[in-house]
Design an enzyme around this catalytic site. Structure first.
Site, PDB file in Angstrom:
ATOM      1  CE  LYS A  51      60.179  50.959  50.666  1.00 33.05           C
ATOM      2  NZ  LYS A  51      59.728  51.604  49.458  1.00 33.05           N
TER       3      LYS A  51
ATOM      4  CD  GLU B 280      56.203  59.213  50.356  1.00 34.21           C
ATOM      5  OE1 GLU B 280      55.495  58.379  49.803  1.00 34.21           O
ATOM      6  OE2 GLU B 280      57.002  58.926  51.276  1.00 34.21           O
TER       7      GLU B 280
ATOM      8  CG  HIS C 291      57.792  66.273  27.435  1.00 32.29           C
ATOM      9  ND1 HIS C 291      56.480  66.513  27.067  1.00 32.29           N
ATOM     10  CD2 HIS C 291      58.550  67.167  26.740  1.00 32.29           C
ATOM     11  CE1 HIS C 291      56.458  67.500  26.183  1.00 32.29           C
ATOM     12  NE2 HIS C 291      57.699  67.923  25.980  1.00 32.29           N
TER      13      HIS C 291
ATOM     14  CB  SER D  61      60.019  49.899  55.184  1.00 31.73           C
ATOM     15  OG  SER D  61      59.254  48.713  55.232  1.00 31.73           O
TER      16      SER D  61
END
Ligand code: ARG
Length: 462
Positions: A280, A287, A153, A274
């Site tokens: 970043k 992704e 979970h 970024s």
């Protein structure tokens, strides 16, 4: 080439609408190889003379060279790869080229080409899988004694070895390899001889073609042979499962590289910055891979939908079976290579993994099992442990930080030996049943993968 009964030429727009040349160019080599096998078979059967057969095969071999070199003069007005090759053959060898299409239709021809193409591509997927499995296994061997939280979970559950985690993916990809191996016997079936739909009156030898192209079987029913696209569906399914597995791994790469976890450090080559936030380091590659997996699922659904209401036998709708496969193939083959490279270079942060173990009472099951060894029934030990966890939580301590006096408030069966049981590394080490996360058990898993890879190097079925 089919204009005998037509008075008018095809409307430009219609030609553009119906042409498949931009797509079937992808399997031009397979088309020519299939034709070479067909020509040899016609010659062997005496349908072509030896001289005719030799001329045609020589012409086709020249065409194959042109295709490989990129000098083949593609003509869009010739609709598809089959007509392009046949026209070029006649240009090269003269009228004898017109005999190649004897006992054949584009319907069985395109089915053969596509089967050859799919077979070639899924073999490339298998190579990609082997490399990825090998990488995962190597990274696992380097990290057998690194302990990390295992989750259910996505909540901290029990400590596991990082190697156990990595090998879980290795075994997933091994199944993907085997799934492909299994479909090969249905992909490598030659439909040549089914002709348009009803077979042919010429005395042909489909078995010879099968042998020439290295297939495993020949068609059993001509109508089925020209309309069957199960082999593409199965390949698309295999590709989707591979991508779904990769996507799960990507999801975890994304989560674990988040500084809140800090379990992995992305190699610079596989991350981006970024344009506005200087701090970043984004996991874009993971992704995109996760995102593209959706396209492979879409491609599978698209082909299922294409086929579901088609009457027998060949329908032009079937031309639309190729773009989904070609799209999925690009995604699957590139993703496997990229993931293997990314996994080679990812850095694991054992310290942060160790720190994370302190949050979430991952050794609670150890305590419950410990009480069982002291003669307490599991349900009761589960309850007592729950009470101890609640106490530890209130007091801001881990279980291993409680004193014996504190433990004894809940059970007088707890002794000093509890501390070694609560040790995270021991918790992992002790799980040495087959397939467990114990260090010895992991070594057995690694051996299993090694032996399997060795075996695969000796070749699959086709
Ligand atoms: N481009 C066609 C396809 O991909 C080739 C077969 C054409 N057959 C026909 N009867 N028009 O399916």
């Amino acid at each position: 080439m089919w204009k005998g009964r037509f008075k008018e030429n095809l409307d430009e727009l219609v030609l553009d609408y119906t042409a498949s040349i931009d797509i079937d160019k992808y399997f031009a080599e397979q088309d020519v190889k299939g034709s070479i096998a067909h020509a040899k078979m016609l010659t062997k059967q005496g349908i072509l003379t030896a001289e005719e057969g030799e001329k045609i095969v020589a012409g086709l071999e020249k065409i194959l060279k042109e295709i490989k070199e990129g000098s083949f003069p593609w003509r869009k007005d010739l609709e598809d790869v089959h007509l392009n090759v046949e026209m070029r053959l006649t240009e090269l060898v003269g009228d004898v080229g017109k005999k190649l299409h004897t006992a054949r239709s584009r319907n069985d021809q395109v089915a053969l080409d596509f089967r050859m193409f799919v077979l070639d591509r899924i073999k490339i997927w298998q190579n990609g899988l082997i490399n990825l499995i090998n990488t995962l296994k190597s990274r696992a061997s380097e990290h057998i004694e690194v302990i990390m939280p295992g989750y259910t979970h996505l909540q901290p559950a029990q400590p596991v070895s990082l190697a156990q985690y990595l090998l879980a993916y290795a075994f997933m990809f091994k199944r993907d390899f085997e799934r492909i191996e299994d479909i090969k016997k249905r992909v490598a079936v030659s439909p040549l001889g089914a002709a348009a739909l009803a077979g042919t009156t010429h005395f042909i030898d489909p078995d010879f073609v099968k042998q020439e192209i290295g297939f495993l079987d020949v068609f059993s029913n001509s109508m089925d042979a020209v309309s069957d696209r199960d082999f593409v569906l199965e390949a698309l399914f295999c590709g989707s499962v591979i991508m779904v597995h990769l996507s799960r791994l990507c999801e975890e790469i994304i989560i674990f590289s988040n500084p809140c976890f800090g379990f992995i450090l992305l190699p610079d080559e596989f991350a981006t910055g970024s344009s506005i936030m200087p701090q970043k380091k984004n996991p874009d590659v993971a992704e995109l891979m996760r995102g593209r997996s959706s396209k492979t699922i879409g491609n599978l659904v698209s082909l299922l939908t294409l086929i579901k209401s088609l009457p027998l036998a060949y329908n032009r709708d079937l031309q639309e079976d190729k773009p989904p496969f070609i799209d999925s193939d690009k995604i699957v083959s590139s993703s496997l290579v990229i993931m293997s490279r990314m996994m080679e270079k990812i850095e694991f942060d054992a310290k942060n993994m160790r720190k994370a173990l302190n949050k979430g009472f991952l050794n609670a099951t150890e305590l419950a099992d410990y009480l069982v060894t002291k003669g307490i029934p599991f349900r009761e030990s589960h309850y007592i442990t729950g009470k101890i966890v609640a106490y530890a939580e209130e007091n801001g301590k881990g279980l291993e930080e409680l004193t014996i006096d504190e433990f004894r408030r809940f059970s007088d069966k707890i002794d000093e030996d509890v501390y070694s049981v609560l040790d995270y590394k021991n918790a992992v080490k002790r799980r040495n049943i087959e397939g467990g996360t114990g260090f010895d058990s992991i070594k057995v898993q690694i051996k299993k993968i090694d032996a399997w890879i060795e075996d695969k190097k000796n070749g699959g079925s086709v």
